[in-house]
Design a protein around this motif. Structure first.
Motif, mmCIF file in Angstrom:
data_model
loop_
_atom_site.group_PDB
_atom_site.id
_atom_site.type_symbol
_atom_site.label_atom_id
_atom_site.label_comp_id
_atom_site.label_asym_id
_atom_site.label_seq_id
_atom_site.Cartn_x
_atom_site.Cartn_y
_atom_site.Cartn_z
ATOM 1 N N ALA A 53 -46.279 32.675 -16.341
ATOM 2 C CA ALA A 53 -45.580 32.275 -15.120
ATOM 3 C C ALA A 53 -44.313 33.104 -14.924
ATOM 4 O O ALA A 53 -44.025 33.565 -13.814
ATOM 5 N N ARG A 54 -43.559 33.312 -16.009
ATOM 6 C CA ARG A 54 -42.343 34.126 -15.916
ATOM 7 C C ARG A 54 -42.685 35.558 -15.533
ATOM 8 O O ARG A 54 -41.985 36.184 -14.717
ATOM 9 N N SER A 55 -43.759 36.082 -16.107
ATOM 10 C CA SER A 55 -44.181 37.447 -15.801
ATOM 11 C C SER A 55 -44.530 37.591 -14.325
ATOM 12 O O SER A 55 -44.147 38.579 -13.676
ATOM 13 N N TYR A 56 -45.232 36.603 -13.792
ATOM 14 C CA TYR A 56 -45.582 36.669 -12.364
ATOM 15 C C TYR A 56 -44.333 36.572 -11.498
ATOM 16 O O TYR A 56 -44.166 37.342 -10.537
ATOM 17 N N LEU A 57 -43.436 35.656 -11.831
ATOM 18 C CA LEU A 57 -42.234 35.482 -11.020
ATOM 19 C C LEU A 57 -41.401 36.757 -10.967
ATOM 20 O O LEU A 57 -40.726 37.022 -9.960
ATOM 21 N N ALA A 58 -41.450 37.537 -12.032
ATOM 22 C CA ALA A 58 -40.696 38.792 -12.064
ATOM 23 C C ALA A 58 -41.181 39.766 -10.997
ATOM 24 O O ALA A 58 -40.453 40.690 -10.611
ATOM 25 N N THR A 59 -42.397 39.562 -10.515
ATOM 26 C CA THR A 59 -42.962 40.458 -9.494
ATOM 27 C C THR A 59 -42.763 39.919 -8.080
ATOM 28 O O THR A 59 -43.078 40.627 -7.112
ATOM 29 N N VAL A 60 -42.267 38.710 -7.966
ATOM 30 C CA VAL A 60 -42.172 38.052 -6.656
ATOM 31 C C VAL A 60 -40.896 38.464 -5.921
ATOM 32 O O VAL A 60 -39.789 38.347 -6.461
ATOM 33 N N THR A 61 -41.067 38.936 -4.709
ATOM 34 C CA THR A 61 -39.933 39.194 -3.826
ATOM 35 C C THR A 61 -39.787 37.995 -2.903
ATOM 36 O O THR A 61 -40.705 37.699 -2.123
ATOM 37 N N PRO A 62 -38.679 37.273 -3.008
ATOM 38 C CA PRO A 62 -38.531 36.070 -2.188
ATOM 39 C C PRO A 62 -38.621 36.373 -0.700
ATOM 40 O O PRO A 62 -38.204 37.447 -0.239
ATOM 41 N N ALA A 63 -39.171 35.416 0.031
ATOM 42 C CA ALA A 63 -39.290 35.541 1.479
ATOM 43 C C ALA A 63 -38.820 34.242 2.120
ATOM 44 O O ALA A 63 -38.984 33.155 1.553
#
Length: 224
Positions: A53-63
């Motif tokens: 989950a942390r790994s995925y969140l690191a790729t997320v650009t907030p919108a």
């Protein structure tokens, strides 16, 4: 895998309205065996690990969240028939409960349900809501507004991901359509699991996250 509380859960049976519990001697006697029985533990599919989950969140650009214009729950048809006379709600009630007995129409007539969100156990299905981990309105604001109705129906009835869970009705109603930046389960022992579930559902369905939502998830998962 869901975290298991080591404390003895409360057992409730509502008999008058929705606001209180009737604590008569007869009711207490009938619940004695339930107090000593194993708690009913909700069991949606195991979510991804905290590391994933942390790994995925690191790729997320907030919108920024989108508009609710055009939204209604009817845009997400539920509950779908799963097998025979059983629909998605009834399937989750049976999955997440203990000693659940159903009638010929698949309605749960007895059993017990442990709510991971608040640590309460209930003995009436009417006191249980099936929570959409990522609420339907939240999904709409995060990209589901552009989906087909068929895809929204699949999302609202998703038994494969950890999107559906049986919980105390008024706790679910307090959550409403709030994301983790605005609401987390009052039972803190479940927050890591909750964050993992939320991230997996959003990742699988390709839904966006706003900055407050992402920050809250990172904060929870960093403590897991």
């Amino acid at each position: 895998m869901a975290l298991i509380s080591t404390r003895t859960p409360s057992v409730y049976a509502r008999h008058i309205g929705r606001a209180g519990v009737l604590a008569s001697a007869v009711a207490l006697a009938s619940l004695t065996s339930l107090v000593n029985a194993p708690a009913a533990l909700a069991s949606p599919p195991a979510p991804i690990s905290a590391a994933e989950a942390r790994s995925y969140l690191a790729t997320v650009t907030p919108a920024a969240e989108g508009s609710l214009a055009g939204y209604s729950r009817t845009q997400f048809p539920h509950w779908s028939t799963v097998s025979g006379t059983c629909n998605t709600r009834e399937t989750v009630l049976k999955r997440d409960g203990v000693n659940v007995v159903t009638d010929s129409s698949c309605a749960a007539v007895s059993g017990s349900w442990y709510s991971e969100y608040d640590g309460a156990t209930w003995t009436a299905a009417s006191d249980i809501d099936i929570d959409h981990m990522v609420p339907l309105a939240e999904a709409w604001r995060s990209g589901a507004n552009s989906w087909t109705t068929t895809k929204r129906q699949q999302f609202a009835n998703d038994l494969t991901r950890p999107q559906l869970i049986a919980v105390t009705d008024n706790v679910n109603q307090a959550k409403g359509d709030l994301d983790p930046g605005k609401w987390l389960p009052p039972r803190t022992a479940y927050r890591c699991t909750y964050a993992r579930m939320w991230v997996q559902v959003k990742q699988y369905w390709g839904l966006s996250m706003d900055s407050g939502e992402k920050t809250a998830l990172v904060d929870v998962l960093n403590g897991c």
